[in-house]
Write an enzyme that holds these catalytic residues in place. Structure first.
Site, PDB file in Angstrom:
ATOM      1  N   ASN A   1       0.900  -1.258   0.053  1.00  0.00           N
ATOM      2  CA  ASN A   1       0.132   0.034   0.033  1.00  0.00           C
ATOM      3  C   ASN A   1       0.924   1.517  -0.248  1.00  0.00           C
ATOM      4  O   ASN A   1       0.410   2.437  -0.349  1.00  0.00           O
ATOM      5  CB  ASN A   1      -1.071  -0.077   1.010  1.00  0.00           C
ATOM      6  CG  ASN A   1      -0.231  -0.109   2.505  1.00  0.00           C
ATOM      7  OD1 ASN A   1       0.771  -0.418   2.472  1.00  0.00           O
ATOM      8  ND2 ASN A   1      -1.184   0.255   3.552  1.00  0.00           N
TER       9      ASN A   1
ATOM     10  N   CYS B   1      -2.963   1.374   7.058  1.00  0.00           N
ATOM     11  CA  CYS B   1      -3.292   0.958   8.218  1.00  0.00           C
ATOM     12  C   CYS B   1      -3.633   1.923   9.336  1.00  0.00           C
ATOM     13  O   CYS B   1      -4.395   1.530  10.190  1.00  0.00           O
ATOM     14  CB  CYS B   1      -2.116  -0.008   8.553  1.00  0.00           C
ATOM     15  SG  CYS B   1      -0.520   1.167   8.562  1.00  0.00           S
TER      16      CYS B   1
END
Ligand SMILES: *[C@@H]1O[C@H](CO)[C@@H](O)[C@H](O)[C@H]1NC(C)=O
Length: 476
Positions: free
Chosen positions: A146, A281
């Site tokens: 990511n 996250c």
């Protein structure tokens, strides 16, 4: 670059694996599929390089990291395109990531010169105690898709500044940024073996991860990824008692109290929920909104989503929401939505796959969400904002804390006493007060509970790669 980078050389592997553009499904390239032998060879190269790198003066290490930073900045346009191509994130976000990523190299080039020890006066007569800080050795660095660039430099900048060397295993979805960083490290004059990259396919990831994390020549494991994988790596680390840094999953609460400025809260909610289409996250996973402000927040949040979010290919100007990384990720969001709706949640906006392509999902807002729904206790990692209504501060803190993870948490309030109370009570490693984007190279990033161990960035980040040695100097 498509080959592995080991000991300062580009090396093919016995096999290759395809890397896909998550937006179109097209193959971007075939990359060296390193196995256990290649991983071991990289560890050996890193270990050999460590013997000399730890002796390189801090000033020299600092200036090499600075050169690496300069080269990233000179190539920032191309680096951003690589990130968008392999991760799908909008080009604007990719450009922001390149800057963020490069700033870790700059920051740690500065921190390299600020590694201090201590002098202690013990109670025994005729003695002085010294505390030395020494580099740990070889670090295995395992990074996610990511943030294909920044999650590498955040670890590697600190490791190299401390005098450690690294073997990087990038995520199979996004190896190109890691390899581009190798090219630039080489151009910057970072010595051979100091920064190594061994890409591998999903089917080899387990054995390569295990080889790196159990090798006796590796002293440190630094991982960013899921809590489940982090636990597996911690088991590996236990066998040979390696140092570890773990940056794992979160379930960030985003609390809006009655006292909040609702427009600020809406801006923060958009930023913290929809960055990278919800795939970070620290993305807010649960919106807890107090009853007095609830209806106005939901209404304004929906309007802001409609006004500001545009789904599309990351390379198209104006796109704010790219694809999710793969179809499995889309299925998870879909499951969270259908589970919530089946238990009584209301779809305010979105709620289904987006017509743009098979990895795209509509930005979604749900209200009337309750604690028993999947989206309230599992990380969604997608563009879903579920809103839970609450009445009291105690209730909000209890919901926020009722999870095994604790990475980031956000809340909006204009009441100073409440701000102080809630900031202290939230069981998370990072708190955003009236702010939805909190990451910065100067500040410590990391979680509590099952969100991880250790901190990255900031003045604390370098300690993760240093050993403390106590020298008792007697006979005085
Ligand atoms: C988190 O909330 C729970 C429930 O309200 C509470 O028992 C716990 O003490 C809180 N944690 C901290 C660190 O205050």
């Amino acid at each position: 670059r498509t080959e592995s980078f080991v000991g300062g050389r580009w090396l093919p592997a016995a096999a290759t694996f395809p890397v896909y553009d998550p937006a179109s499904g097209a193959t971007l390239g075939m990359v060296a599929d390193c196995g256990v032998p290649e991983a071991r060879a990289a560890v050996h190269a890193a270990h050999e390089a460590f013997c000399s790198w730890k002796e390189v003066s801090v000033k020299e290490r600092s200036s090499l990291l600075r050169k690496w930073y300069d080269l990233m900045m000179q190539n920032k346009g191309d680096l951003a395109k690589l990130i968008t191509a392999e991760s799908g994130k909008p080009l604007k976000e990719a450009e922001a990531e390149v800057l963020y990523s490069a700033l870790f190299l700059e920051w740690f080039s500065e921190e390299a010169r600020r590694i201090y020890g201590d002098v202690i006066y013990p109670s025994a007569k005729g003695r002085r105690a010294l505390v030395l800080k020494q580099p740990l050795g070889v670090a295995a660095v395992i990074t996610p898709w990511n943030f294909p660039s920044a999650m590498i430099t955040r670890k590697v900048g600190a490791a190299l500044a401390a005098g450690c060397t690294v073997v990087v295993k990038p995520a199979e979805d996004t190896p190109f940024s890691a390899l581009a960083l190798a090219q630039l490290a080489n151009e910057a004059g970072i010595p051979p073996g100091v920064y190594n990259v061994v890409p591998c396919s999903r089917s080899k990831a387990k054995e390569v991860g295990k080889a790196l994390c159990t090798d006796p020549l590796v002293s440190k494991i630094s991982f960013t990824g899921s809590t489940a994988t982090g636990k597996v790596l911690l088991h590996y680390a236990a066998d040979s008692v390696k140092r570890v840094s773990m940056e794992l999953g979160g379930l960030a609460p985003f609390i809006v109290f009655d006292s909040a400025n609702v427009d600020q809260a809406v801006d923060g909610a958009l930023a913290s929920k929809f960055r990278n289409a919800g795939q970070t996250c620290v993305c807010s996973n649960r919106f807890l909104v107090q009853s007095g402000i609830h209806d106005s927040f939901v209404k304004k949040f929906a309007e802001a989503m409609k006004r500001n979010l545009r789904v599309g290919n990351g390379f198209e100007a104006g796109t704010t929401q790219g694809p999710l990384i793969n179809e499995k990720a889309v299925e998870k969001v879909e499951k969270h939505v259908s589970d919530a709706v089946s238990k009584g949640a209301t779809v305010v906006m979105g709620g289904k796959r987006h017509q743009f392509g098979k990895n795209f999902f509509e930005p979604t807002l749900l209200s009337s969400v309750t604690k028993d729904m999947l989206c309230a206790h599992e990380e969604t990692f997608g563009p879903l904002a579920p809103v839970i209504k609450f009445d009291t501060e105690e209730e909000a803190v209890a919901i926020a804390n009722a999870t095994e993870v604790g990475l980031a948490g956000y809340f909006y309030s204009q009441d100073p006493a409440q701000i102080w109370r809630v900031a202290e009570q939230l069981e998370v490693g990072m708190v955003g007060v009236n702010e939805g984007l909190i990451s910065s190279v100067e500040c410590p990033f990391g979680g509590v509970k099952q969100s991880g161990l250790g901190r990255e960035g900031s003045k604390y980040g370098i300690d993760e790669y240093l050993e403390v040695k106590y020298v008792c100097y007697g006979g005085l």
